[in-house]
Scaffold this active site. Structure first.
Site, PDB file in Angstrom:
ATOM      1  CE  LYS A  14     111.518  53.768 -88.042  1.00 18.65           C
ATOM      2  NZ  LYS A  14     110.102  54.173 -87.792  1.00 18.65           N
ATOM      3  NE  ARG A  89     112.319  54.606 -81.600  1.00 18.61           N
ATOM      4  CZ  ARG A  89     111.978  53.703 -82.526  1.00 18.61           C
ATOM      5  NH1 ARG A  89     112.886  52.981 -83.133  1.00 18.61           N
ATOM      6  NH2 ARG A  89     110.711  53.538 -82.837  1.00 18.61           N
ATOM      7  NE  ARG A 128     103.232  47.110 -88.563  1.00 24.15           N
ATOM      8  CZ  ARG A 128     104.333  47.764 -88.257  1.00 24.15           C
ATOM      9  NH1 ARG A 128     105.313  47.843 -89.136  1.00 24.15           N
ATOM     10  NH2 ARG A 128     104.464  48.343 -87.089  1.00 24.15           N
ATOM     11  NE  ARG A 134     105.867  46.291 -84.243  1.00 23.97           N
ATOM     12  CZ  ARG A 134     106.622  47.281 -84.699  1.00 23.97           C
ATOM     13  NH1 ARG A 134     107.259  47.152 -85.858  1.00 23.97           N
ATOM     14  NH2 ARG A 134     106.757  48.387 -84.003  1.00 23.97           N
ATOM     15  NE  ARG A 146     104.762  51.976 -82.140  1.00 29.08           N
ATOM     16  CZ  ARG A 146     104.266  51.203 -83.123  1.00 29.08           C
ATOM     17  NH1 ARG A 146     103.078  50.627 -82.976  1.00 29.08           N
ATOM     18  NH2 ARG A 146     104.966  51.004 -84.217  1.00 29.08           N
TER      19      ARG A 146
END
Ligand code: AP5
Ligand code: MG
Length: 192
Positions: A14, A89, A128, A134, A146
């Protein structure tokens, strides 16, 4: 005004595709994840509340993100359109967004849902996590939480927009440019 929802599970691309789409179409990018991380960096009360949930891979409460989006819509009156990334969401967020846009005589133009397999999502996010900083990317357990949160609460948002005929499924695996071209093709067909 033409508003787009870019939809997909964690790690589906996204953010990556949003960067390209806002440049190509002159849209204002609204990512609730980015807005929440700004609150965390600024150590606000909202950020502190959100961080404990985000670190566990859980959604933050609807009223928090709806309030942030409402403020962002008001702060950008002259935009050509908004690109929503990571929002809505839940069905409650989707209904709230539709109501907020209606107040501005607007509506969602297209709902683009990127499809990526779970193993590819986990691989991308762990990779990542090596550099992103993060905290929700570094632990495979949190990444899987998640995805569970997405499957149990968020995927139903596509059903909500399906009733209005706005949903387009896009294959989210392959090269970034090929996916961008597929997204652009669908946008161009509806923007005209
Ligand atoms: P958020 O920030 O929205 O994160 P997310 O949905 O988990 O998704 P990501 O940002 O991790 O992935 P992405 O789809 O943007 O993919 P990206 O382009 O980065 O939300 C974080 C948290 O905030 C939530 O868990 C929740 O707690 C809270 N939150 C946010 N919004 C909320 C809301 N509305 N309601 C309640 N809570 C909310 O790509 C990922 C990686 O893959 C990158 O390394 C990228 O380089 C790579 N990549 C991208 N495309 C490709 C490709 N085609 N091939 C190979 N690799 C690729
Ligand atoms: Mg993102």
């Amino acid at each position: 005004m033409f508003h787009i929802i870019l939809f997909g599970p964690p790690g589906s691309g996204k953010g990556t595709q949003s960067e390209k789409l806002i440049a190509a179409y002159g849209l204002k990018h609204l990512s609730t994840g980015d807005l929440l991380r700004t609150e965390i960096n600024n150590k606000t009360a909202l950020g502190l509340e959100a961080k404990s949930l985000m670190d566990k891979g859980q959604l933050v409460p609807d009223d928090v993100v709806i309030g942030m989006i409402s403020a962002a819509l008001d702060a950008n009156p002259g935009t050509k359109g908004f690109l929503f990334d990571g929002f809505p969401r839940t069905k409650a967020q989707a209904e709230a967004l539709d109501n907020l846009l209606k107040l501005k005589n607007g509506e969602i133009g297209v709902f683009l849902a990127m499809q990526v397999s779970e193993e590819e999502l986990v691989k991308r996010l762990l990779n990542r996590g090596l550099t992103s900083g993060r905290s929700d990317d570094t632990n495979e357990q949190v990444i899987r939480s998640r995805i569970v949160e997405y499957n149990s609460k968020t995927s139903a948002v596509a059903d909500y927009y399906q009733q209005f005929g706005k949903v387009v499924l896009i294959k989210g695996e392959g090269s970034v440019d090929d996916i961008f071209n597929a997204l652009s093709h669908e946008i161009n067909a509806r923007m005209a």
